[in-house]
Design a protein around this motif. Structure first.
Motif: not given
Length: 346
Positions: A275-293
Motif C-alpha cells: 500500500n506504500g504505507l510507512p511501517c513501524i515494528g519491534i526489531k526482535q519480533v519482525i521477521a527479516e523476510e517481511a522486510v520488502r522495502s
C-alpha cells in the motif's frame, strides 16, 4: 489457501483434512474447485484416536503422493500417520514463532516427542520465516534442511487508492488534515494492542489532529475500549471491528504500527508495504523476510515511548510512496517457484 490455489494452477489435485465439525470460511471455494474436505476431531480429543483417523483417511481416500501439514507441533502425529500409510513425501510447515509459555512438564514432553517425530518423518522442513522455522525444527536442523516459503499476497489489490482513502475518512469522520496511525489484527494478547494504546495516549492525547484506527475484533475488545476510556482518548481512537475492506483502510492511514509480541512472518506488514504505507515494528519480533522495502522502521526498545514518537514523526515527514515496492512484487513469483519445487519428486 495460497498453497492450494497455486497447487491447483500447477496441475495438482488437493484435499483438506481439518479439525472439528465447523465449516470453514474457504470450504465453498475448495469444493467448487474440485477439492474434498474431511473433518475429524482434533488432537485434544484424543491423540491416539486422532492418529488413527489421519491414517484411516489417507488410506481410504488416497493414494496421496504428498501430505502438507500446517499443524505446528501436532505435525508430528500427522506426518507419522501419513508415512505409516505409505505417503511418499511429507512436508511440515510452520507459520508461527510463538514459543509455548506453558511450564507443564506434560506439554514440554509432548512438544519434544512431536519435534522428534517431525524431524524423522518430514521430507521438507518448511516455514514462512527463519525465526518460525527455528521455533519448530531447531536452529541447526532448519539451517541444514529448511525451506523458506514466504506468504504471497494479492499485490495489486493492496495498491493505494485515493478515492478509498477519502471514503473511509468520511465514514469515520476523519478530516483530510488528520494524521491517522493504524493497525490491523485480532484483538488478542499476542497482537498487543494494549501497548499501541499506551503509546498513543502518551504521545497524542488531546491532540485532535491525530487519530488511531484499530482494525479487527477479538476477545480483548472490551478491555481495550476500557483502556481507551480511562486514558480519555475516546474521541481519537476508532475500533472498526471486523472488516472486509482492508486495502481501503490501509489507504486511509498515514503510518502503520505493529506492536505484536510475536509474528511468524507478519503478512499484514507485506500488505501495508504494498500500500506504500510507512511501517513501524519491534526489531526482535519482525521477521527479516517481511522486510520488502525501505518503508519499515524498527523499535529497539518497545517500552521506550519517546523512541516510538521519534519514529512516528519521521514516518509522517517521509510520507507514503506512490508505487508498490519491487520486493513486494517478487513475492508471488518466489512463492510459486518454491511451492513447485516442494511438490516435485525430482
Amino acid at each position: 489457501m495460497d498453497s492450494y490455489r497455486t497447487a491447483k494452477l500447477q496441475g495438482h489435485e488437493v484435499d483438506f483434512l481439518v479439525f472439528g465439525k465447523k465449516q470453514g470460511y474457504y470450504e465453498n471455494e475448495v469444493i467448487r474447485t474440485g477439492g474434498c474436505i474431511f473433518h475429524i476431531p482434533g488432537p485434544s480429543q484424543g491423540y491416539c484416536k486422532f492418529y488413527q483417523n489421519v491414517k484411516r483417511i489417507v488410506r481410504e481416500n488416497g493414494p496421496y503422493d504428498i501430505v502438507h501439514s500446517h499443524t505446528f507441533f501436532n505435525s508430528g502425529l500427522v506426518l507419522k500417520a501419513a508415512k505409516s500409510a505409505g505417503v511418499r513425501k511429507c512436508i511440515a510447515h510452520c507459520h508461527s514463532s510463538r514459543r509455548s509459555s506453558s511450564q507443564r512438564l506434560t506439554k514440554k514432553a509432548y512438544n519434544a516427542v512431536m519435534r522428534r517425530w517431525i524431524l524423522k518423518n518430514a521430507d521438507v522442513y518448511c516455514a514462512c520465516s527463519r525465526q518460525a522455522g527455528v521455533c519448530l525444527f531447531g536452529e541447526k536442523e532448519f539451517s541444514q534442511k529448511g525451506t523458506l516459503l514466504v506468504n504471497k499476497i494479492e499485490t495489486e489489490k493492496y495498491k493505494f487508492n485515493e478515492e478509498e482513502r477519502q471514503r473511509v475518512r468520511v465514514e469515520f469522520g476523519i478530516s483530510t488534515e488528520c494524521h491517522v496511525l493504524g493497525t490491523v489484527g485480532h484483538l488478542t494478547a499476542a497482537k498487543n494492542q494494549k501497548l499501541l494504546i499506551d503509546i498513543f495516549a502518551n504521545l497524542y492525547a488531546g491532540m485532535q489532529e491525530y487519530r488511531l484506527l484499530i482494525v479487527g475484533d477479538g476477545e480483548l475488545r472490551r478491555e481495550l475500549e476500557k483502556q481507551v476510556a480511562e486514558s480519555e482518548i475516546q474521541s481519537q481512537v476508532i475500533f472498526t471491528g471486523t472488516r472486509t475492506d482492508i486495502p481501503a483502510l490501509l489507504s486511509s492511514m498515514d503510518v502503520f504500527l505493529l506492536t505484536s509480541k510475536h509474528e511468524g512472518l507478519g503478512i499484514v506488514l507485506l500488505e501495508a508495504q504494498a500500500n506504500g504505507l510507512p511501517c513501524i515494528g519491534i526489531k526482535q519480533v519482525i521477521a527479516e523476510e517481511a522486510v520488502r522495502s525501505n518503508l519499515l522502521q524498527f523499535i529497539q526498545d518497545e517500552g521506550n515511548i519517546s523512541e516510538w514518537g521519534r519514529k512516528i514523526e519521521k514516518a509522517l515527514r517521509l510520507g507514503r510512496i506512490n508505487c508498490i515496492p519491487e520486493g513486494v512484487w517478487r513475492l508471488c513469483e518466489e512463492f510459486d517457484f518454491t511451492l513447485k519445487k516442494m511438490y516435485s519428486f525430482d
